[in-house]
Design an enzyme around this catalytic site. Structure first.
Site, PDB file in Angstrom:
ATOM      1  N   LEU A  97      -0.821 -80.177  29.815  1.00 11.28           N
ATOM      2  CA  LEU A  97      -1.301 -81.503  29.387  1.00 11.28           C
ATOM      3  C   LEU A  97      -0.666 -81.905  28.064  1.00 11.28           C
ATOM      4  O   LEU A  97      -0.927 -82.966  27.550  1.00 11.28           O
ATOM      5  CB  LEU A  97      -2.828 -81.516  29.282  1.00 11.28           C
ATOM      6  CG  LEU A  97      -3.594 -81.082  30.545  1.00 11.28           C
ATOM      7  CD1 LEU A  97      -5.080 -81.313  30.353  1.00 11.28           C
ATOM      8  CD2 LEU A  97      -3.119 -81.827  31.786  1.00 11.28           C
ATOM      9  N   ARG A  98       0.146 -81.007  27.501  1.00 10.99           N
ATOM     10  CA  ARG A  98       0.985 -81.260  26.323  1.00 10.99           C
ATOM     11  C   ARG A  98       0.230 -81.366  25.011  1.00 10.99           C
ATOM     12  O   ARG A  98       0.857 -81.599  23.973  1.00 10.99           O
ATOM     13  CB  ARG A  98       1.843 -82.535  26.517  1.00 10.99           C
ATOM     14  CG  ARG A  98       2.746 -82.482  27.726  1.00 10.99           C
ATOM     15  CD  ARG A  98       3.640 -81.262  27.729  1.00 10.99           C
ATOM     16  NE  ARG A  98       4.650 -81.344  28.794  1.00 10.99           N
ATOM     17  CZ  ARG A  98       5.446 -80.335  29.123  1.00 10.99           C
ATOM     18  NH1 ARG A  98       5.344 -79.187  28.490  1.00 10.99           N
ATOM     19  NH2 ARG A  98       6.336 -80.477  30.083  1.00 10.99           N
ATOM     20  N   ASP A 108       2.083 -77.258  39.040  1.00 11.28           N
ATOM     21  CA  ASP A 108       3.029 -76.954  37.966  1.00 11.28           C
ATOM     22  C   ASP A 108       3.415 -78.238  37.219  1.00 11.28           C
ATOM     23  O   ASP A 108       4.578 -78.479  36.904  1.00 11.28           O
ATOM     24  CB  ASP A 108       4.274 -76.228  38.500  1.00 11.28           C
ATOM     25  CG  ASP A 108       4.967 -75.446  37.385  1.00 11.28           C
ATOM     26  OD1 ASP A 108       4.296 -75.103  36.406  1.00 11.28           O
ATOM     27  OD2 ASP A 108       6.181 -75.194  37.505  1.00 11.28           O
ATOM     28  N   HIS A 114       6.802 -85.281  30.948  1.00 15.43           N
ATOM     29  CA  HIS A 114       7.759 -85.378  29.845  1.00 15.43           C
ATOM     30  C   HIS A 114       7.890 -86.822  29.373  1.00 15.43           C
ATOM     31  O   HIS A 114       7.663 -87.761  30.142  1.00 15.43           O
ATOM     32  CB  HIS A 114       9.158 -84.910  30.300  1.00 15.43           C
ATOM     33  CG  HIS A 114       9.316 -83.421  30.313  1.00 15.43           C
ATOM     34  ND1 HIS A 114       9.235 -82.650  29.179  1.00 15.43           N
ATOM     35  CD2 HIS A 114       9.550 -82.553  31.335  1.00 15.43           C
ATOM     36  CE1 HIS A 114       9.417 -81.384  29.494  1.00 15.43           C
ATOM     37  NE2 HIS A 114       9.608 -81.288  30.798  1.00 15.43           N
TER      38      HIS A 114
END
Lengths: 330, 427
Positions: B65-66, B307, B311
């Site tokens: 989820l960054r 997965d 980005h």
């Protein structure tokens, strides 16, 4: 997709990034055009006004003397304004800086980029993101392609051998890391060579090299039989430190081209090398400087072939005169 | 607390072997019944699931989820909306955040972020080694107590097998599951594509299958030596499927998943230098894809994960080898699973089990099934609905999918997480 990217809606050359997807006719047209320029190089007047007023930027993210100078000469002889830039690649976020570099230069009304870059796909990337009126010529990207080098090699082969259909060509050495070899293999297959053979130890061959349309040999003595054209590749020193080869001397013993080995090939076989050569590593001096070597011819042909490609790619944007005008300057 | 009645839907619950039209009764965040109306049941919400499928909510074994650290790529807010709209009710977060999830403080920060977002069931995977460097062990017990569901080293290989052995022994001591992506550092050779025809043609550094199978073999040996429970993530090649099959037959306590895109794409699908196909492990061959599908059908591969790796634009803007690997894939999870069913590669029951029942079993969660008393994580979807992937339909902040612009079949209409409606189509 790659071929579509290179051609405009009329099927004419717009960018020159790879030989993949190009037709035999187009490649032959490049060779024919180059021939008319080659004649011109010998004459007193070495310039034609084809690209007068055009600005060409040589963007070299990787060092090169030979390729850059021949591109500069080719552009100058076409009367274009040339700017050469050597740009050291930064370690981080190359993608962003690459695009930023391109955008900044675009703002200076550039018409063509000649790009050399250490990463495969860099020229494609620039062609995809640059302004639509700009042509991109790939002067070597990573391990992917070096199409102008391959075309000048084809030009040299055709000068001597005339026809490709009966030719057996051997490419010897570090195929794995060679963009030149990949482009040569594509060019030879498109032009209809009878056989393209690669000769190297397994460590210097890509895993699925047969899928490129070649036959494979791991033995120079066997591999040189019936060969008409021998193309030697440069061996980089760092291949020894990355455990791809044991030593230069063992490499020379197995894959170095000597006078004795040369005798195995057909008697009129020619020896080529994209340069710069490592004497005593991949090729013996007696062969490199011998009568069958055409290595220096390759260098001088580089100018005419690059002139042809630049002129053809710019014809799509500029209403440049056709070949008759070029020949008329002879 | 609220009571919900889902009616008229085709209930598919692989754990309980149910496939019939009926009702699901939910109260106090739990499944009450799928057979009869509980006494005194007074629903405040009724969901009509006519012509739709009702199944356990999906459990994703590998998600990014960054946050913390890379909110320019995605945020908990953006990605939990995407997850809810995709029927995903539980997510395991890979530890390669910035900073790495290698201390209890970072794990607690992740739990806090989940809480604040209102999406409760986010489970961090604790880093197996500090900073994922493969040198020192992380404080696994503290991390477990802070809410980590398993340990793993994300995409980073542990180069030293002695350290891997000790990490597995230590994890086993605390009954922690190791989630392991097999990838030998040296054989991987910093590659960016499968070592096949595509990499050969385009001069890209290749990653052989052996990078996966050798790391897998090492880890299987160490699983036997240490007794550590191991789940293998993102299996990508045929030979790895064979090895996992053999290990299971031999009696090792291991499981495995495959990323959804590996079941559909191969190196042949990659458009030259199109970075949206840049993913690790790399897209391999037709043979591998077929073996992965068969592995799923035979049960050798237990689960499908997204997965998910959203980005920002810049990460994918560059020459192929220089771009960041990963696909934004939460929202294609269900339709691409349904595509396998339509192509008769797996049954619908198998597909749903691979997304819910089996991951719940691997993680030992009381969910992934519509068993009375289990957490009421439910997904209701329309298996026939066509929708296009475009800026309007897409929820994730990461637009990096090679399926962009394509039409997908199958769309979630309702998602319930612990009895709470977290997504309803059109709202």
């Amino acid at each position: 997709m790659s071929s579509n990217l290179q051609l405009n809606s009329e099927g004419k050359l717009k960018h020159f990034l790879t030989l993949e997807g190009l037709s035999k006719e187009l490649l032959t047209e490049i060779l024919d055009t180059a021939e008319s320029f080659a004649g011109m190089s010998d004459s007193q007047v070495k310039k034609v006004p084809l690209l007068r007023g055009k600005t060409i930027v040589n963007l070299f993210f990787e060092n090169s003397t030979r390729t850059r100078t021949t591109f500069e000469l080719a552009a100058t002889r076409l009367s274009a304004d040339v700017l050469s830039m050597n740009i050291a690649t930064s370690a981080t976020s190359k993608g962003e800086s690459l695009l930023d570099t391109i955008r900044n230069l675009e703002a200076m009304f550039v018409d063509m980029f000649v790009v050399r870059h250490a990463i495969s796909g860099a020229a494609h990337f620039i062609a995809q993101h640059t302004a639509p009126h700009i042509s991109v010529i790939n002067a070597g990207d990573g391990q992917h392609a070096h199409p102008t080098q391959a075309m000048l090699d084809m030009f040299t082969i055709r000068q001597i051998k005339q026809d490709f259909s009966s030719l057996r060509v051997a490419i010897i050495g570090d195929i794995l890391h060679s963009r030149v070899a990949r482009s040569q293999i594509q060019a030879l297959n498109i032009l209809g060579a009878a056989e393209v053979r690669v000769i190297a130890p397994k460590t210097l061959l890509p895993a699925h090299v047969e899928s490129l349309g070649v036959t494979v040999s791991h033995n120079l003595t066997e591999g040189l039989k019936d060969i008409d054209v021998i193309i030697m590749l440069r061996l980089q020193k760092e291949r020894m430190t990355s455990a791809l080869l044991p030593s230069e001397s063992e490499y020379f013993k197995c894959f170095g081209l000597t006078e004795d080995k040369l005798k195995i090939a057909n008697p009129d076989a020619i020896v080529m090398h994209p340069g710069p050569i490592n004497r005593g590593v991949e090729i013996d001096s007696k062969v490199a400087d011998g009568p069958q070597s055409v290595i220096l011819k390759q260098v001088s042909n580089g100018i005419a072939v690059r002139m042809a490609i630049m002129a053809m790619a710019m014809q799509t944007s500029a209403a440049a005169p056709g070949r008759s005008a070029i020949v008329g300057n002879n | 607390m609220s009571q919900i009645h889902i009616q008229n839907g085709r209930i598919i619950d692989p754990a309980n072997n149910i496939d019939r039209i009926g009702s699901v009764y939910i109260a106090d965040g739990q499944i009450m019944s799928v057979t009869h109306e509980p006494a005194g049941f007074t629903p405040d919400t009724i969901i009509d699931a006519g012509n739709q499928i009702v199944c356990p909510g999906f459990i994703d074994l590998s998600t990014r989820l960054r946050e913390p650290g890379q909110s320019r790529k995605a945020t908990f807010k953006s990605e939990t909306v995407a997850a809810a709209s995709a029927g995903v009710t539980t997510m395991c977060l890979q530890p390669d955040t910035v900073p790495v999830i290698d201390t209890a403080a970072v794990a607690e920060l992740v739990k806090d972020l989940a809480e604040k977002t209102g999406y409760q069931q986010i489970y961090p995977i604790a880093a197996l080694t500090r900073k994922l460097e493969g040198i020192e062990l992380s404080s696994m017990l503290s991390l477990k107590q802070a809410g980590c569901i398993a340990v793993g080293n994300a995409s980073q290989p542990v180069q030293n097998l002695l350290i891997l052995r000790r990490a597995m022994e230590y994890a086993a001591s605390h009954d922690l599951l190791l989630i392991f992506r097999p990838n030998d550092y040296w054989l991987g050779n910093k590659g960016c594509a499968h070592e096949g025809a595509f990499a050969t043609r385009y001069g890209l550094p290749g990653i052989p299958e052996a990078a996966e199978t050798i790391a897998l073999s090492h880890c299987l040996e160490l699983a036997e030596l240490t007794g550590c429970r191991v789940h293998f993530g993102q299996i990508s090649c045929k030979r790895a499927v064979i090895k996992i099959h053999q290990a299971k037959k031999y009696g090792l306590n291991v499981s495995a998943d495959v990323a959804i895109h590996q079941l559909h794409l191969t190196e042949n699908d990659i458009q030259p230098f199109d970075s949206s196909y840049h993913v690790l492990p790399p897209l391999r061959t037709e043979t591998d894809k077929n073996a992965l599908r068969q592995g799923l059908a035979s049960g050798t591969l237990d689960a499908i994960c997204s997965d998910h790796q959203p980005h920002d634009m810049d990460a994918k803007l560059g020459a192929f080898p220089e771009t960041e690997p990963g696909i934004s894939s939460l929202e294609t999870l269900l339709p691409l699973m349904l595509r396998l069913v339509a192509q008769q590669k797996i049954t619908l029951q198998q597909g749903i089990a691979a997304l819910s029942t089996n991951p719940a079993r691997i993680l030992r969660l009381n969910s992934g099934a519509l068993t009375p008393g289990f957490t009421a994580d439910v997904c209701v979807f329309n298996p026939e609905l066509n929708w296009q992937i475009d800026a309007e339909s897409w929820q994730s902040q990461g637009l990096n999918t090679p399926f962009w612009g394509q039409t997908m079949t199958g769309k979630v209409t309702h998602t319930l997480q612990a009895g709470k409606l977290i997504y309803r189509q059109g709202e």
